[in-house]
Enzyme design. Structure first.
Site, PDB file in Angstrom:
ATOM      1  N   ASN A 330      -0.245  -0.775   2.116  1.00 61.36           N
ATOM      2  CA  ASN A 330       1.077  -1.029   2.691  1.00 61.36           C
ATOM      3  C   ASN A 330       0.989  -1.140   4.209  1.00 61.36           C
ATOM      4  O   ASN A 330       0.209  -0.437   4.841  1.00 61.36           O
ATOM      5  CB  ASN A 330       2.045   0.093   2.315  1.00 61.36           C
ATOM      6  CG  ASN A 330       2.210   0.178   0.808  1.00 61.36           C
ATOM      7  OD1 ASN A 330       1.867  -0.773   0.103  1.00 61.36           O
ATOM      8  ND2 ASN A 330       2.704   1.296   0.320  1.00 61.36           N
ATOM      9  N   HIS A 349      -4.611  -3.206   4.989  1.00 59.32           N
ATOM     10  CA  HIS A 349      -4.031  -4.546   5.177  1.00 59.32           C
ATOM     11  C   HIS A 349      -3.249  -4.661   6.479  1.00 59.32           C
ATOM     12  O   HIS A 349      -2.448  -5.579   6.643  1.00 59.32           O
ATOM     13  CB  HIS A 349      -3.156  -4.917   3.969  1.00 59.32           C
ATOM     14  CG  HIS A 349      -3.955  -5.155   2.729  1.00 59.32           C
ATOM     15  ND1 HIS A 349      -3.403  -5.178   1.470  1.00 59.32           N
ATOM     16  CD2 HIS A 349      -5.283  -5.379   2.550  1.00 59.32           C
ATOM     17  CE1 HIS A 349      -4.370  -5.405   0.570  1.00 59.32           C
ATOM     18  NE2 HIS A 349      -5.508  -5.516   1.203  1.00 59.32           N
TER      19      HIS A 349
HETATM   20  P1  OAD Z   1       1.994  -5.261  -6.312  1.00 62.11           P
HETATM   21  O1  OAD Z   1       3.350  -5.828  -6.100  1.00 62.11           O
HETATM   22  O2  OAD Z   1       0.934  -6.165  -6.795  1.00 62.11           O
HETATM   23  O3  OAD Z   1       2.082  -4.053  -7.323  1.00 62.11           O
HETATM   24  C1  OAD Z   1       3.020  -3.044  -7.147  1.00 62.11           C
HETATM   25  C2  OAD Z   1       2.762  -1.980  -8.190  1.00 62.11           C
HETATM   26  O4  OAD Z   1       3.664  -0.928  -7.951  1.00 62.11           O
HETATM   27  C3  OAD Z   1       2.987  -2.448  -9.618  1.00 62.11           C
HETATM   28  O5  OAD Z   1       1.893  -2.039 -10.426  1.00 62.11           O
HETATM   29  C4  OAD Z   1       4.261  -1.742 -10.036  1.00 62.11           C
HETATM   30  O6  OAD Z   1       4.259  -1.409 -11.422  1.00 62.11           O
HETATM   31  C5  OAD Z   1       4.216  -0.504  -9.190  1.00 62.11           C
HETATM   32  N1  OAD Z   1       5.525   0.080  -8.884  1.00 62.11           N
HETATM   33  C6  OAD Z   1       6.723  -0.527  -8.788  1.00 62.11           C
HETATM   34  N2  OAD Z   1       7.666   0.377  -8.472  1.00 62.11           N
HETATM   35  C7  OAD Z   1       7.054   1.574  -8.348  1.00 62.11           C
HETATM   36  C8  OAD Z   1       7.475   2.891  -8.019  1.00 62.11           C
HETATM   37  N3  OAD Z   1       8.745   3.155  -7.745  1.00 62.11           N
HETATM   38  N4  OAD Z   1       6.545   3.857  -7.995  1.00 62.11           N
HETATM   39  C9  OAD Z   1       5.246   3.603  -8.281  1.00 62.11           C
HETATM   40  N5  OAD Z   1       4.798   2.394  -8.586  1.00 62.11           N
HETATM   41  C10 OAD Z   1       5.673   1.383  -8.620  1.00 62.11           C
HETATM   42  O7  OAD Z   1       1.577  -4.555  -4.945  1.00 62.11           O
HETATM   43  P2  OAD Z   1       0.145  -4.094  -4.463  1.00 62.11           P
HETATM   44  O8  OAD Z   1      -0.704  -3.680  -5.574  1.00 62.11           O
HETATM   45  O9  OAD Z   1       0.338  -3.139  -3.346  1.00 62.11           O
HETATM   46  O10 OAD Z   1      -1.595  -7.869   0.362  1.00 62.11           O
HETATM   47  O11 OAD Z   1      -0.395  -5.445  -3.847  1.00 62.11           O
HETATM   48  C11 OAD Z   1      -1.597  -5.432  -3.142  1.00 62.11           C
HETATM   49  C12 OAD Z   1      -1.563  -6.416  -2.053  1.00 62.11           C
HETATM   50  O12 OAD Z   1      -1.139  -7.679  -2.547  1.00 62.11           O
HETATM   51  C13 OAD Z   1      -0.576  -6.136  -0.939  1.00 62.11           C
HETATM   52  O13 OAD Z   1      -1.076  -5.237   0.001  1.00 62.11           O
HETATM   53  C14 OAD Z   1      -0.391  -7.485  -0.333  1.00 62.11           C
HETATM   54  C15 OAD Z   1      -0.202  -8.262  -1.598  1.00 62.11           C
HETATM   55  O14 OAD Z   1      -0.416  -9.588  -1.545  1.00 62.11           O
HETATM   56  C16 OAD Z   1      -1.551  -8.758   1.371  1.00 62.11           C
HETATM   57  O15 OAD Z   1      -0.511  -9.203   1.788  1.00 62.11           O
HETATM   58  C17 OAD Z   1      -2.879  -9.107   1.935  1.00 62.11           C
END
Ligand code: OAD
Length: 490
Positions: A330, A349
């Protein structure tokens, strides 16, 4: 007076015939019942013979030395630890390496066989604890055991052998599927043995409906500590030693910051290539700035939530401060705003509120704390060199910021972790899963907190399905108080 009761019927040939007919009917019925009973006894005896025959055949198969090796792999802690990295490789890689493994069948039928390089890269991350153990031979013996269980499942379904007999003889090794310390085996079965996966899903449903009763086919207590307090005792100790936390957009979701891929995610409505790449910034910086200004506004309008606070508590549990690291994907800085020391956080990131010069020779940077722009303003320029300024984030076509990966490597290189928390990330990037699995190695606890299943969750020892803002503070309370959690999640 007339007697209205019918008198005895006069004896005659008709009455005699009726009596004979009744007698014949009774005799025939008795013969039919006797014949039916004999047939049933014969059928039962034959079934028993068939079942004995099947059981004997199963027993012969079960004595196969290779299959027995498969049993030992699951039974013996040291053997399992040796095998876990191989299973993990099989699950995570798509390379066609072992001719006997079910993997090869999958690859043979795949048109676009994925490159072996990806597998080799992964292999270089893993040092196999036992160099002599051939991955092919190990997988072959485990596959043999699993195929045996597939056959057995078929027999169960066909009711060829009474369930009780099968259960008594063979309920053993497959039960490790539910063992909280065998998540990699679970992932392997899920991926390559869907028949067994479905069977085990039924067992799990049964267990959920009847939590006080054992699994239908297994007895959980024979294989692992089923005490509800067990996991919490383990986590309590683990979180005092060496802890890695890996966070994704889900951590900030409860603050009101949208995620990327799920429902309402940013990449559902916007094209990442058009907005989050250096190429896009060089082509249309104004569009990229509009996107990042909107996101900055959101970050400034919201604040850290209870999950961020709970991470501070988690870090405080670790006895030696240096043994805690948070790798966050994040860019909102909320973890540090909540109170985590900067040196304990890697914003892998970048940081959306920091502005820096796009000219690498210029070292201008500034941290924004208020919204000091108007919508539609042109992209800002550097007061030092007049080049375009940019947000200090890592775009898809860029390397990590200098020093960030080195800090992660240094932490991972200093020793394996006792607990690895993976919070609110879909685990889209390979390096995130690599770091989590490298850190946890074979001895640590991998804990996932996410309302939906993720790729990394397949390898987790303990999964908490729920929002981070609710689950993490609750978990910290449990660990602090030493109380058992009411619900088990394996
Ligand atoms: P994603 O949007 O891919 O995934 C978010 C995750 O959070 C999912 O698995 C959801 O199920 C979960 N989620 C949603 N609400 C939640 C809550 N209240 N509590 C816990 N979990 C919850 O986001 P990231 O995995 O962070 O990179 O994505 C990784 C990277 O992709 C980001 O840093 C960004 C993006 O493109 C760049 O911009 C380079």
């Amino acid at each position: 007076m007339f007697d209205l009761q019918p008198g005895p019927s006069p004896a005659g040939p008709l009455a005699q015939w009726k009596e004979i007919a009744d007698l014949t009917k009774t005799v025939l019925e008795s013969i039919a019942i006797l014949a039916g009973s004999l047939a049933l006894i014969k059928w039962l005896r034959e079934r028993h013979d068939r079942a004995t025959d099947v059981l004997l055949q199963l027993e012969t198969r079960f004595q196969d030395p290779e299959l027995q090796k498969g049993c030992r792999i699951l039974e013996d802690e040291t053997e399992y630890e040796r095998t876990a990295p191989i299973l993990e490789m099989a699950v995570r890689s798509d390379a066609n390496l072992w001719p006997e493994s079910p993997l090869s069948k999958k690859i043979d039928s795949a048109e676009d066989a994925p490159p072996v390089e990806r597998f080799m890269r992964f292999l270089s991350l893993k040092t196999l604890p036992n160099a002599e153990a051939s991955p092919a031979a190990t997988l072959a013996s485990l596959d043999k055991l699993l195929r045996f269980y597939v056959v057995m499942h078929g027999l169960r379904k066909a009711r060829q052998v009474p369930d009780a007999a099968l259960r008594t003889c063979y309920r053993y090794w497959l039960a490790h599927y539910f063992h909280p310390r065998r998540p990699v085996f679970r992932a392997y079965v899920d991926q390559f043995f869907p028949t067994l996966r479905n069977w085990l899903a039924c067992e799990k449903r049964w267990y959920k409906r009847n939590p006080s009763r054992p699994f239908r086919f297994f007895r959980a207590a024979d294989f692992w500590n089923t005490k509800q307090t067990y996991i919490y005792e383990q986590l309590r100790h683990a979180t005092e030693r060496r802890v890695l936390a890996i966070a994704g957009a889900g951590l900030s979701a409860d603050s009101g910051i949208p995620t990327f891929r799920g429902k309402g995610g940013l990449w559902r409505g916007f094209d990442a290539k058009e907005l989050a790449t250096r190429a896009a910034f060089e082509t249309h910086p104004e569009r990229v700035w509009d996107f990042y200004r909107a996101r900055r506004k959101a970050v400034l309008a919201h604040k850290p939530n209870q999950a961020h606070q709970a991470l501070v508590t988690l870090a405080a549990r670790v006895r030696n401060a240096k043994d805690f690291l948070l790798i966050t994907q994040n860019v909102d800085h909320y973890e540090i705003d909540a109170g985590l020391p900067v040196e304990r956080v890697v914003q892998i990131h970048g940081d959306i509120l920091t502005t820096r010069c796009s000219n690498t020779a210029c070292n201008y940077r500034k941290r924004e704390t208020t919204v000091d722009w108007n919508d539609g303003d042109p992209p800002p320029k550097c007061p030092h060199c007049e080049q375009l300024l940019r947000p200090d984030v890592v775009w898809f076509d860029e390397e990590f910021r200098p020093g960030d990966k080195e800090r992660v490597d240094a932490f991972l290189g200093a020793g394996r972790c006792d607990a690895v928390f993976v919070i609110g990330t879909s685990g889209t990037f390979d390096y995130i899963a690599d770091w989590a699995l490298m850190a946890v190695d074979t001895k640590g606890w991998l804990i996932e907190i996410n309302p939906s299943p993720s790729d990394i969750g397949r390898f987790a020892h303990q999964i908490f399905r729920g929002k981070a803002g609710r689950v993490l503070p609750k978990l910290m309370n449990k660990l602090a108080k030493g109380e058992p959690h009411r619900k088990k999640n394996w």
